[in-house]
Design an enzyme around this catalytic site. Structure first.
Site, mmCIF file in Angstrom:
data_model
loop_
_atom_site.group_PDB
_atom_site.id
_atom_site.type_symbol
_atom_site.label_atom_id
_atom_site.label_comp_id
_atom_site.label_asym_id
_atom_site.label_seq_id
_atom_site.Cartn_x
_atom_site.Cartn_y
_atom_site.Cartn_z
ATOM 1 N N PRO A 1 0.853 -1.198 0.000
ATOM 2 C CA PRO A 1 0.000 0.000 0.000
ATOM 3 C C PRO A 1 0.884 1.242 0.000
ATOM 4 O O PRO A 1 1.837 1.310 0.785
ATOM 5 C CB PRO A 1 -0.768 -0.116 1.328
ATOM 6 C CG PRO A 1 0.047 -1.013 2.194
ATOM 7 C CD PRO A 1 0.845 -1.910 1.280
ATOM 8 N N MET A 2 0.592 2.192 -0.878
ATOM 9 C CA MET A 2 1.372 3.440 -0.888
ATOM 10 C C MET A 2 0.434 4.604 -1.158
ATOM 11 O O MET A 2 -0.151 4.688 -2.247
ATOM 12 C CB MET A 2 2.491 3.365 -1.947
ATOM 13 C CG MET A 2 3.635 2.453 -1.530
ATOM 14 S SD MET A 2 4.962 2.385 -2.760
ATOM 15 C CE MET A 2 4.281 1.224 -3.942
ATOM 16 N N CYS B 1 2.109 3.158 9.958
ATOM 17 C CA CYS B 1 2.330 4.516 9.457
ATOM 18 C C CYS B 1 2.738 5.449 10.601
ATOM 19 O O CYS B 1 2.052 5.535 11.620
ATOM 20 C CB CYS B 1 1.061 5.040 8.787
ATOM 21 S SG CYS B 1 1.296 6.716 8.179
ATOM 22 N N LYS C 1 -0.430 -4.951 8.817
ATOM 23 C CA LYS C 1 0.895 -4.522 8.322
ATOM 24 C C LYS C 1 1.522 -3.687 9.429
ATOM 25 O O LYS C 1 0.939 -2.691 9.869
ATOM 26 C CB LYS C 1 0.750 -3.716 7.034
ATOM 27 C CG LYS C 1 2.096 -3.237 6.474
ATOM 28 C CD LYS C 1 1.947 -2.788 5.026
ATOM 29 C CE LYS C 1 3.242 -2.276 4.433
ATOM 30 N NZ LYS C 1 3.587 -0.929 4.882
ATOM 31 N N HIS D 1 7.189 -4.741 8.034
ATOM 32 C CA HIS D 1 8.199 -3.843 7.474
ATOM 33 C C HIS D 1 9.375 -3.937 8.450
ATOM 34 O O HIS D 1 9.254 -3.549 9.613
ATOM 35 C CB HIS D 1 7.600 -2.433 7.392
ATOM 36 C CG HIS D 1 8.519 -1.412 6.811
ATOM 37 N ND1 HIS D 1 8.140 -0.100 6.644
ATOM 38 C CD2 HIS D 1 9.777 -1.485 6.343
ATOM 39 C CE1 HIS D 1 9.147 0.580 6.108
ATOM 40 N NE2 HIS D 1 10.146 -0.235 5.921
ATOM 41 N N ASN E 1 8.799 -7.179 4.421
ATOM 42 C CA ASN E 1 8.760 -5.970 3.582
ATOM 43 C C ASN E 1 9.919 -5.050 3.960
ATOM 44 O O ASN E 1 10.333 -4.996 5.105
ATOM 45 C CB ASN E 1 7.400 -5.262 3.805
ATOM 46 C CG ASN E 1 7.375 -3.844 3.244
ATOM 47 O OD1 ASN E 1 7.214 -2.877 3.995
ATOM 48 N ND2 ASN E 1 7.529 -3.697 1.953
ATOM 49 N N GLY E 2 10.394 -4.322 2.948
ATOM 50 C CA GLY E 2 11.393 -3.285 3.193
ATOM 51 C C GLY E 2 12.682 -3.501 2.413
ATOM 52 O O GLY E 2 13.427 -4.444 2.679
ATOM 53 N N GLY F 1 7.420 -2.370 -2.273
ATOM 54 C CA GLY F 1 6.810 -1.037 -2.338
ATOM 55 C C GLY F 1 7.457 -0.172 -3.395
ATOM 56 O O GLY F 1 7.158 -0.269 -4.580
ATOM 57 N N ARG F 2 8.424 0.637 -2.977
ATOM 58 C CA ARG F 2 8.995 1.644 -3.880
ATOM 59 C C ARG F 2 9.545 1.069 -5.168
ATOM 60 O O ARG F 2 9.409 1.679 -6.233
ATOM 61 C CB ARG F 2 10.076 2.438 -3.126
ATOM 62 C CG ARG F 2 9.479 3.396 -2.129
ATOM 63 C CD ARG F 2 10.483 3.866 -1.128
ATOM 64 N NE ARG F 2 10.908 2.791 -0.245
ATOM 65 C CZ ARG F 2 11.704 2.935 0.799
ATOM 66 N NH1 ARG F 2 12.186 4.118 1.073
ATOM 67 N NH2 ARG F 2 12.018 1.920 1.564
HETATM 68 C C1 FMN Z 1 4.856 7.087 -1.099
HETATM 69 C C2 FMN Z 1 4.635 6.002 -0.082
HETATM 70 C C3 FMN Z 1 3.401 5.872 0.537
HETATM 71 C C4 FMN Z 1 3.180 4.881 1.492
HETATM 72 N N1 FMN Z 1 1.927 4.717 2.021
HETATM 73 C C5 FMN Z 1 1.671 3.662 2.835
HETATM 74 C C6 FMN Z 1 0.344 3.359 3.259
HETATM 75 O O1 FMN Z 1 -0.642 3.998 2.886
HETATM 76 N N2 FMN Z 1 0.195 2.306 4.117
HETATM 77 C C7 FMN Z 1 1.242 1.516 4.517
HETATM 78 O O2 FMN Z 1 1.055 0.570 5.272
HETATM 79 N N3 FMN Z 1 2.491 1.783 4.111
HETATM 80 C C8 FMN Z 1 2.722 2.809 3.265
HETATM 81 N N4 FMN Z 1 3.988 3.010 2.786
HETATM 82 C C9 FMN Z 1 5.076 2.092 3.195
HETATM 83 C C10 FMN Z 1 5.196 0.933 2.179
HETATM 84 O O3 FMN Z 1 4.023 0.172 2.144
HETATM 85 C C11 FMN Z 1 6.389 0.048 2.550
HETATM 86 O O4 FMN Z 1 6.163 -0.511 3.807
HETATM 87 C C12 FMN Z 1 7.714 0.795 2.580
HETATM 88 O O5 FMN Z 1 7.858 1.647 1.454
HETATM 89 C C13 FMN Z 1 8.897 -0.172 2.635
HETATM 90 O O6 FMN Z 1 8.899 -1.029 1.524
HETATM 91 P P1 FMN Z 1 9.870 -0.774 0.253
HETATM 92 O O7 FMN Z 1 11.259 -0.619 0.796
HETATM 93 O O8 FMN Z 1 9.692 -1.977 -0.615
HETATM 94 O O9 FMN Z 1 9.399 0.498 -0.395
HETATM 95 C C14 FMN Z 1 4.224 3.998 1.844
HETATM 96 C C15 FMN Z 1 5.467 4.115 1.208
HETATM 97 C C16 FMN Z 1 5.671 5.100 0.245
HETATM 98 C C17 FMN Z 1 7.007 5.181 -0.456
#
Ligand code: FMN
Length: 318
Positions: free
Chosen positions: A10-11, A93, A132, A164, A204-205, A226-227
């Protein structure tokens, strides 16, 4: 039963239904997550819009943010009625707005309340409920703290935890810094899986490479990305083959673009602004010749409703 070996995180402001559609063109088997939707927004806002998704998006999970068992249960029921496959609760969050609302990562220190929420949701819907979360918050960052959180909350009816692998720092770091600064600790997540073999544990992460993603499955039940999925969506083009042994989505970038164009045209006919559709494509050609020109075209002035825009882009990148 949902196959959780791979999921797209989720982002906020990123994983709307158009981005999720793009993801589905690249990977048929991963689980897709919505952006976090607060219970207040869902109950008092335009719920039709929040709950809208394309049929192709299954399996799809809705992520809720909130701390009231009653409101979360109501929202979970709404999501189930709309056809979502899973309800996920955000306990990760760290933003000030979310902290002030008393939910998100802050709830890691309120395990009894989280258990109450999970108990109420899971007793009132048939689809699975997941959480999460982070490996810890602030000074609550021992293995025992995480273990106890999972112990209490799983007993209340949650069988799936997406973790995460970095703690959240609630004061002094922005959400962006909170995704970078506290170091990742994958071993802690692996140990949770060892201690709770009956639970689905998703890590995750920081995952950006295919072999790295696949190798996680030796230790845990699934990986959430995610990213990397947003910044370099084509990373996922080979993932179904690698993880699910499936050839359904072995596509070229150009084919993905053509398929997305067809979708975008349908959406524009329904009144969706072209920019809301093109913005998710910026990373598709990352690292490829011509990527700069492609990005410039997408990030320049995009007319609200130009049905030829995609043809111009497709012509440019051949
Ligand atoms: C722009 C952005 C928005 C995010 N919004 C949420 C969200 O709404 N809910 C959530 O649980 N995590 C949110 N995250 C965190 C991601 O879900 C994820 O846990 C985090 O980016 C680490 O994973 P990654 O290293 O693969 O990006 C967000 C991350 C980014 C970059």
């Amino acid at each position: 039963m949902i196959d959780r070996r791979l999921s797209i995180a989720p982002m906020m402001d990123h994983t709307d239904k158009h981005f999720r559609y793009l993801m589905r063109l690249l990977t048929k088997h991963s689980v897709l997550y919505t952006e976090m939707i607060t219970t207040g927004a869902l109950i008092h806002g335009n719920h039709k819009q929040f709950l809208d998704f394309n049929p192709e998006e299954h399996p799809i999970a809705i992520q809720l943010g909130g701390n009231s068992p009653k409101d979360l249960t109501k929202c979970a029921q709404m999501a189930e009625n709309e056809g979502f496959d899973e309800v996920n609760l955000n306990i990760g969050c760290p933003s000030n707005r979310v902290q002030n609302g008393g939910f998100g990562a802050y709830l890691m220190a309120k395990k009894e309340l989280v258990a109450e929420c999970i108990n109420s949701i899971s007793n009132n819907i048939k689809i699975p409920v997941s959480i999460k979360t982070r490996i810890g918050i602030d000074n609550h960052d021992s293995f025992e703290f995480l273990e106890e959180f999972i112990n209490v909350v799983s007993k209340a009816g949650c069988e799936t935890f997406i973790i995460h692998a970095r703690k959240a720092i609630l004061q002094g770091l922005s959400p962006k810094e909170n995704r970078k600064i506290p170091p990742l600790n994958y071993k802690r997540v692996y140990k949770i899986k060892e201690n709770f073999p009956h639970l689905n544990i998703i890590i995750n992460g920081g995952f950006t490479k295919l072999d790295q993603i696949k190798s996680q499955l030796k230790y845990v039940d699934g990986v959430m990305i995610g990213r990397a999925a947003y910044q370099n969506p084509f990373l996922l083009a080979k993932i179904d083959n690698l993880i699910f042994n499936s050839n359904e989505t072995n596509e070229t970038r150009r084919n993905i673009l053509i398929k997305y164009k067809n979708y975008a045209e349908q959406q524009m006919r329904k009144g969706v602004n072209l920019r809301n559709l093109t913005r998710h494509l910026i990373g598709l050609y990352q690292g490829e010749p011509g990527a700069r020109k492609y990005r410039q075209m997408l990030s320049g002035v995009v007319p609200k409703n130009n049905f030829h825009f995609f043809d111009e882009i497709i012509k440019t990148i051949i």
